[in-house]
Scaffold this active site. Structure first.
Site, PDB file in Angstrom:
ATOM      1  N   ALA A 189      -5.681  -3.599   4.488  1.00 54.37           N
ATOM      2  CA  ALA A 189      -4.298  -3.558   4.972  1.00 54.37           C
ATOM      3  C   ALA A 189      -3.318  -3.727   3.816  1.00 54.37           C
ATOM      4  O   ALA A 189      -2.288  -3.048   3.749  1.00 54.37           O
ATOM      5  CB  ALA A 189      -4.075  -4.641   6.029  1.00 54.37           C
ATOM      6  N   ASP A 190      -3.628  -4.635   2.909  1.00 52.08           N
ATOM      7  CA  ASP A 190      -2.770  -4.838   1.732  1.00 52.08           C
ATOM      8  C   ASP A 190      -2.662  -3.566   0.901  1.00 52.08           C
ATOM      9  O   ASP A 190      -1.562  -3.142   0.514  1.00 52.08           O
ATOM     10  CB  ASP A 190      -3.349  -5.956   0.853  1.00 52.08           C
ATOM     11  CG  ASP A 190      -3.048  -7.344   1.377  1.00 52.08           C
ATOM     12  OD1 ASP A 190      -2.074  -7.500   2.131  1.00 52.08           O
ATOM     13  OD2 ASP A 190      -3.791  -8.279   1.023  1.00 52.08           O
TER      14      ASP A 190
END
Length: 428
Positions: A197-198
């Site tokens: 996600a990052d």
């Protein structure tokens, strides 16, 4: 001159590390597509820094503003550390300049605003409430520079009931649904084995920032870019979500064996596993010809992907029995010769020593001017036959403070310290 402790990667007395075998490169010019673009980076951890590193990889000048005490949160993430420095930090901060600045007081905030006036973009990864409290929210900073491209990376976005909730990659993966479809059949939900996600949010932010910059050169207008970790991670699931939305079929964890494509999964061989993708009818026919059973490919009821999905278990059992008869190297040679998509399941040691990836510049050691040797994972983009190359090693905390204020603002070290001291005296 770097101290001996700072220069540990060159110390022959220490144990050998995997990075020691990587090609050693000096910093270079790298890509210059964004040369002249200035970015003020107020972010920490992974998402924001990964996005600004992509801009730095493309030639932008990225100034990383860090707390004088401790700096970016990721600087403390370890072990492992290399020569006392966090490898997680080093993974997403090359080609940047570090400025140590406390902007929680009036003098520090004035200096930050002065830098932002000289910048094209600012990246922030604070919930809106905190950004407003620190006076680095979009409305405030666009008063400082009206045509600023303000890039916000948060967990849930700048608006809505969740806007001020804190978030990390793990939380975003849980919200997005990726964990619910990842893992063995009947097993527990699993996180992706990387900060997905990052990294996705960072990539989305960099892409949107460049698009906004392109628009500004035509319209003269700035923009507010609002990227949420949960949104970026959810977008990764588009194909899965579309299948659910249009069918009502809710996928379950299957260890990656329930693709819409039949066959598209891992198989054991006589020694090591492989992954096999028979993504169309032509590949289906070629596979069975390559393994010496062309008649099976012509079996009634197996001529289309939809039909094969109905009989997936039967097909998987047949392929599994076949592939277990010989070692991985045999099947890789046979199937590659037949132009079948096939490959090994590498561990990270195998990835880092892969000759083809090394040739494409994916792994190297970077020799910094102060004697440090820092391993790097390339940006994965080749332009005009050349892979990207870092312009500088990940910076030490505050390494470029004096240089940036002198270059951007024409301010000497003494002038800056006098301003900060004056504000401190006035507050006391």
């Amino acid at each position: 001159m770097a101290s001996r402790s700072q220069n540990r990667p060159l110390d022959a007395a220490r144990s050998a590390l995997p990075c020691d075998a990587l090609p050693l490169k000096a910093p270079g010019a790298g890509f210059q597509f964004l040369a002249g673009v200035r970015v003020v980076d107020l972010t920490t951890s992974v998402a924001g820094p990964s996005g600004t590193m992509l801009l730095a990889d493309m030639g932008a000048e990225v100034v990383k503003i860090e707390r004088p005490s401790g700096g970016d949160d990721a600087r403390s993430w370890g072990p492992p550390f290399l020569a006392g420095e966090s490898l997680w930090f080093a993974a997403v901060n090359r080609s940047k300049k570090s400025v140590a600045l406390d902007f929680s007081d009036a003098a520090g905030l004035k200096l930050l605003y002065d830098l932002i006036r000289q910048a094209d973009m600012v990246f922030v990864n604070l919930p809106p409430r905190v950004a407003r409290k620190l006076k680095v929210d979009a409305d405030t900073l666009r008063q400082v520079r009206p045509d600023l491209i303000y890039v916000s990376i948060t967990g849930f976005g700048l608006s809505g009931q969740r806007a001020n909730w804190t978030c990390y990659d793990l939380i975003a993966e849980g919200y997005s649904g990726i964990m619910d479809v990842t893992g063995a059949a009947g097993g527990d939900p699993q996180k992706v084995g990387a900060p997905a996600a990052d990294m996705l949010a960072g990539q989305d932010a960099a892409f949107a920032a460049v698009a906004a910059l392109y628009d500004r050169r035509t319209t003269g207008k700035g923009h507010v870019i609002d990227v949420a970790l949960v949104d970026s991670m959810t977008r990764l699931l588009s194909c899965r979500l579309m299948s659910y939305l249009g069918s009502g079929e809710l996928p379950t964890r299957s260890g990656g064996t329930d693709s819409v494509i039949a066959i598209y999964q891992a198989f054991e061989t006589a020694d090591d596993p492989i992954v096999l993708a028979l993504g169309n009818d032509n590949l289906w026919q070629r596979f069975w010809t390559a393994v010496g059973d062309p008649d099976y490919a012509r079996t009634p009821g197996l001529q289309s992907n939809a039909e094969r999905r109905q009989r997936r278990s039967e097909i998987v059992d047949r392929i599994a029995t076949l592939l277990r008869s010989k070692p991985r190297s045999h099947w890789l040679d046979v199937l590659r010769e037949a132009r079948i998509p096939v490959g090994p399941i590498n561990n990270l040691q195998q990835v880092a020593t892969d000759d083809a990836m090394l040739a494409r510049g994916m792994f190297y050691r970077l020799a910094s001017a102060d004697g440090r040797i820092v391993p790097q994972v390339g940006c994965g983009i080749v332009v005009d036959g050349e892979p990207g190359l870092a312009r500088s090693a990940p910076p030490r905390l505050g390494e470029h403070t004096d240089d940036v204020f002198a270059d951007w603002l024409g301010m000497s070290n003494g002038d800056r310290r006098n301003l900060l001291n004056q504000d401190s005296h006035e507050r006391t």
